[in-house]
Design a protein around this motif. Structure first.
Motif: not given
Length: 277
Positions: A112-119
């Motif tokens: 969750f620190n790497i993948v953009p929120l909302g993807l």
């Protein structure tokens, strides 16, 4: 698969996920209203990862079922100047997009620190749009009732696509989430309805050109969505009642413990006082 099982299988997948969301989303909403957020976020993370894995598993099962049934294409798309079982390939493509959505769900909550929120919401919206796009060109040159019952499904699909797209911006909005859930439940029951109308397991055949049948199916569409709304509302209410009851019983236990501690302290004070005298 252009048969009853080919429509019952995805219908069951969508219905199971819709029923699960109708319980999970109210639970998450009421917890976020005031319970322990730090502990909830870790628990929610595990639940979302498991949900993504199940979504991916369902998609793989669907693809294998479409490809490797006895009369399936067996991963052959083109042979001797003609396409092979394009209906199965379209269904496989639908499952493929939902499988990708499941993988993105897992990656979103694992990293969750790497993948953009909302993807995760964006990819799910793309999967729903792809399903609608495939079905839009799925029934050309077929009987009127066949075309009509599939076209009604598009209303739910494109409505869900818009709703999920809005969740990319308005994340954790309970109204949008419940709307998405109701459409998913409707989609699951409607796939079963399509199977019963076009490939009835009871041997009864519907007149594909009768306008009365088309009118009934249109009315049936409204009934299906009303049932979906009722299921969401009932589960939302049951979750609220359950959490309220748990909260009251927990508060009662805390008050009882505090009272016991207070009585014990008071008795200790009295005994101490009597010893001094």
């Amino acid at each position: 698969m252009a048969n009853f099982k080919g429509h019952a299988l995805p219908g069951s997948f969508f219905l199971l996920f819709g029923l699960w969301w109708s319980v999970k989303l109210p639970l998450k909403y009421f917890h976020q209203m005031g319970l322990k957020r730090s502990r909830l976020s870790q628990q929610q993370q595990r639940i979302e990862i498991i949900e993504g894995a199940i979504k991916t598993l369902f998609a793989v099962i669907g693809i294998l079922a479409e490809q490797f049934v006895p009369d399936g294409p067996h991963l052959h798309l083109y042979n001797e100047n003609h396409w092979i079982k394009l209906m199965n390939w379209q269904h496989s493509t639908m499952y493929l997009f939902f499988g990708v959505s499941g993988i993105i769900d897992m990656l979103t909550y694992l990293y969750f620190n790497i993948v953009p929120l909302g993807l995760d919401r964006l990819v799910l919206a793309i999967a729903v749009f792809s399903e609608g796009f495939l079905f839009l060109f799925h029934v050309h040159n077929r009987p009127p009732l066949d075309q009509h019952i599939h076209s009604l499904l598009l209303f739910g699909l494109f409505g869900g696509c818009v709703s999920i797209s809005l969740e990319v911006i308005f994340r954790d909005n309970i109204v949008l989430e419940l709307f998405r859930t109701s459409l998913l439940i409707f989609q699951g029951t409607w796939f079963w309805q399509i199977g019963f109308v076009l490939f009835s397991p009871f041997g009864t055949e519907w007149d594909q050109k009768d306008m009365d049948n088309i009118m009934f199916i249109t009315m049936c569409f409204c009934w299906h969505y009303l049932v979906a709304l009722c299921i969401v509302a009932i589960n939302y209410t049951l979750v609220y009642c359950f959490l309220t009851r748990v909260k009251r019983s927990t508060e009662g236990e805390i008050i009882g413990i505090q009272k016991l501690k207070s009585d014990h302290t008071y008795q200790s004070a009295l005994l101490s006082g009597s010893d001094e005298e």
